[in-house]
Design a protein around this motif. Structure first.
Motif: not given
Ligand code: DC
Length: 226
Positions: A157-182
Motif C-alpha cells: 500500500r505504501r509503495y503505491k502511495q509513494l509511486i503515485a507521489k512520484g517518489e522512487s522506492v523499492s518494494l523490498p526496501r519498503l518492507l524492510e523499513a516497515i518491519e524495522e519501524r514495527d
C-alpha cells in the motif's frame, strides 16, 4: 478526562488508520488528531535545527517548545508548518517516518507531546490517530480501534502511495523499513505499540477500505456515538 467523546484509532503504519480516521472525522464532523504528524515534525525540526535524533535532551527541548501549525489549504490538503517553514512534504517521506519513529522512542519527547495531544480533545468529539491513543493519551475513550494488516500488504500500500507521489522506492526496501519501524515502535520501553485491553481489533488484510469503514461505523452506531 473530559466528557468530550474520543474514538481512538491505533495500529502500525500502513494499516489504514489515516484513511479510516479521516473518514470518521468527516462523517461525524469531529476534530482530528494526527499524532504521528507531531512526532514527524519533531524529527524534521531536529534536521532544521541541526540537532541529532540521538541527542535526547536537545530533542526533548524541541518537542517541549514545538512551534507547529496545521492549516487547511483550499484544496483540502493539511499544511504542516514548523516555525512558518512548510514541512508538509518533508515529514511524509520515508526519512521523515524514520525520524519520527526514532524521536518517538525518547520518553521525554512523548511526555512533552502528551498535553499538546490532549488539547485537541474539543467538542463535539475527537478522532485520535496514532500508536498509543487508546493506551496512554486517551485511556478513557469510549471507543477504541486497533487496525492491523500484514507487513507485506502494508508495504505494498505504501509503495503505491509513494509511486503515485512520484517518489522512487523499492518494494523490498519498503518492507524492510516497515518491519524495522514495527520492531522499534513495538519494543520501546514507553508507550509501545500494543492494543489497549478494551480495543476492538480490525484486520484490514485483503479487506477493502469501504468494508473496514463499514465495520468501524457499525461499532460507532452500536456505542450510540452517532
Ligand atoms: O502514524 P505515522 O506513520 O505518521 O507515525 C510516524 C511515527 O511516529 C511512527 O513510526 C511511530 C511514531 N508515533 C508514535 O510513536 N506514537 C504515536 N501516537 C504516533 C506516531
Amino acid at each position: 478526562m473530559s466528557a468530550v467523546p474520543v474514538i481512538t484509532v491505533d495500529g502500525p503504519s500502513g494499516a489504514g488508520k489515516g484513511t479510516i480516521s479521516h473518514l470518521l472525522s468527516d462523517t461525524l464532523g469531529w476534530h482530528f488528531l494526527d499524532s504521528g504528524a507531531l512526532y514527524r515534525v519533531v524529527g524534521q525540526a531536529c534536521l532544521i535545527e541541526a540537532v541529532s535524533w540521538d541527542d535526547h535532551s536537545a530533542v526533548a527541548e524541541i518537542a517541549a517548545t514545538l512551534d507547529v501549525s496545521f492549516t487547511l489549504a483550499d484544496d483540502g490538503e493539511v499544511l504542516v508548518a514548523y516555525k512558518d517553514i512548510d514541512v508538509s512534504r518533508a515529514i511524509r517521506t520515508e526519512e521523515g517516518g524514520r525520524g519520527a519513529s526514532t524521536v518517538a522512542a525518547i520518553p521525554a519527547v512523548r511526555n512533552a507531546l502528551l498535553h499538546r495531544q490532549r488539547e485537541f480533545c474539543q467538542a463535539p468529539g475527537l478522532i485520535a490517530d496514532g500508536r498509543d491513543m487508546g493506551t496512554v493519551v486517551f485511556p478513557g475513550a469510549p471507543l477504541k480501534f486497533f487496525l492491523t494488516a500484514s507487513a507485506a500488504e502494508r508495504a505494498e500500500r505504501r509503495y503505491k502511495q509513494l509511486i503515485a507521489k512520484g517518489e522512487s522506492v523499492s518494494l523490498p526496501r519498503l518492507l524492510e523499513a516497515i518491519e524495522e519501524r514495527d520492531a522499534r515502535d513495538s519494543s520501546r520501553s514507553v508507550s509501545p505499540l500494543v492494543p489497549a485491553e478494551d480495543a476492538i481489533l480490525v484486520d484490514s488484510s485483503g479487506v477493502s477500505i469501504d468494508q473496514v469503514f463499514a465495520t468501524v461505523m457499525a461499532k460507532v452506531k452500536e456505542k450510540g456515538l452517532i
